[in-house]
Scaffold this motif. Sequence first.
Motif, PDB file in Angstrom:
ATOM      1  N   GLN A  38       0.908  -1.172  -0.071  1.00 43.40           N
ATOM      2  CA  GLN A  38      -0.020   0.064   0.109  1.00 43.40           C
ATOM      3  C   GLN A  38       0.766   0.987  -0.216  1.00 43.40           C
ATOM      4  O   GLN A  38       1.733   1.501   1.135  1.00 43.40           O
ATOM      5  N   LYS A  42      -2.972   5.407  -1.689  1.00 47.74           N
ATOM      6  CA  LYS A  42      -3.504   4.410  -2.759  1.00 47.74           C
ATOM      7  C   LYS A  42      -4.140   3.350  -1.669  1.00 47.74           C
ATOM      8  O   LYS A  42      -3.722   3.011  -0.584  1.00 47.74           O
ATOM      9  N   GLU A  43      -4.843   2.392  -2.622  1.00 49.46           N
ATOM     10  CA  GLU A  43      -5.353   1.166  -1.807  1.00 49.46           C
ATOM     11  C   GLU A  43      -4.214   0.255  -1.834  1.00 49.46           C
ATOM     12  O   GLU A  43      -3.324   0.159  -2.725  1.00 49.46           O
ATOM     13  N   ARG A  44      -4.523  -0.846  -1.177  1.00 47.84           N
ATOM     14  CA  ARG A  44      -3.710  -2.002  -1.106  1.00 47.84           C
ATOM     15  C   ARG A  44      -3.614  -2.640  -2.161  1.00 47.84           C
ATOM     16  O   ARG A  44      -4.744  -2.979  -2.763  1.00 47.84           O
ATOM     17  N   GLU A  45      -2.592  -3.167  -2.639  1.00 51.46           N
ATOM     18  CA  GLU A  45      -2.498  -3.977  -4.024  1.00 51.46           C
ATOM     19  C   GLU A  45      -1.784  -4.975  -4.009  1.00 51.46           C
ATOM     20  O   GLU A  45      -1.049  -5.430  -3.093  1.00 51.46           O
ATOM     21  N   ASN A 104      -7.374 -14.032  -1.220  1.00 56.59           N
ATOM     22  CA  ASN A 104      -8.381 -12.927  -1.181  1.00 56.59           C
ATOM     23  C   ASN A 104      -9.713 -13.599  -0.850  1.00 56.59           C
ATOM     24  O   ASN A 104     -10.902 -12.807  -0.966  1.00 56.59           O
ATOM     25  N   TRP A 109      -3.258 -11.541   8.246  1.00 56.54           N
ATOM     26  CA  TRP A 109      -2.374 -10.284   7.646  1.00 56.54           C
ATOM     27  C   TRP A 109      -1.385 -10.370   8.833  1.00 56.54           C
ATOM     28  O   TRP A 109      -1.331 -10.638  10.126  1.00 56.54           O
TER      29      TRP A 109
END
Length: 119
Positions: A38, A42-45, A104, A109
Motif C-alpha cells: 500500500q 493508494k489502496e492496498r494492491e 482473497n 495479515w
Amino acid sequence: VQLQASGGGLAQAGGSLRLSCAASGRTFRGYAMGWFRQAPGKEREFVATISWSGGSTYYADSVKGRFTISRDNAKNTVYLQMNSLKPEDTAVYYCAADKSAFLNVAPSWGQGTLVTVSS
C-alpha cells in the motif's frame, strides 16, 4: 496467529531488498502465502503469491521480472526478493496467508514493513 514481516528499509532506484515473513502460532500447512503493498494515498494492491508447494507463483504485472517470491515451509517463512527497485515500489508491504491462491478469501495479515526507494 502471527505473521511477522521484516526486511524493509531504504534503497536506491535500481537496488535490491529482501523481505521475509515468518509465521508462528499455528501451522499454515496447505496455505498460499504472499505479499500486498500500500503506497501513500493508494489502496492496498496485490504483489505476489506462492502456493504451499512452491510450485505455483503469481505476480502483479508491475513487479513481474523484478520480484521473486519463495518460501521455506520448514521455517514457515515466505520471502520476496525485490530487484531493480523503482521509486514507485515505495510502499508498506504486508504479508498474508490464505487457503485461496490469490489470498482473497479470508487472509491472515502480518504487520507491514516499509520499503522506500529513492530516485
